[in-house]
Write a protein that holds these residues in place. Structure first.
Motif: not given
Length: 84
Positions: A1-12, A22-25
């Motif tokens: 299973m692959s996970f989506a990723s995001m940088t902490s700057a994009d998250f903020n 996160a709704n997708e996985g």
């Protein structure tokens, strides 16, 4: 299973985008290229991490989204010297 990723700057800068992902996985949040946090829906957290299960129950969870079919490669002992 692959996970989506995001940088902490994009998250903020865009937490609503992170929640949609996160709704997708599970969403892995990275800092300096290294995985630091995982954002998951609360229902997934309750179902998979919070509730204690026996090893037997965890391995036999038919409703798991994280379960992939496993078909091991057949092993042959042809051409090998085996002593009994």
């Amino acid at each position: 299973m692959s996970f989506a990723s995001m940088t902490s700057a994009d998250f903020n800068q865009n937490p609503s985008k992170a929640k949609k992902a996160a709704n997708e996985g599970p969403l892995v949040i990275t800092e300096h290229g290294e995985a630091s946090y995982v954002l998951v829906r609360y229902d997934d957290f309750k179902d998979h991490w919070r509730k204690s299960k026996s090893l037997y129950d965890a391995l036999n969870d038919k409703g798991s989204k994280f379960d992939d079919d496993f078909t091991p490669e057949r092993v042959s002992f042809e051409g090998r010297d085996v002593e009994f």
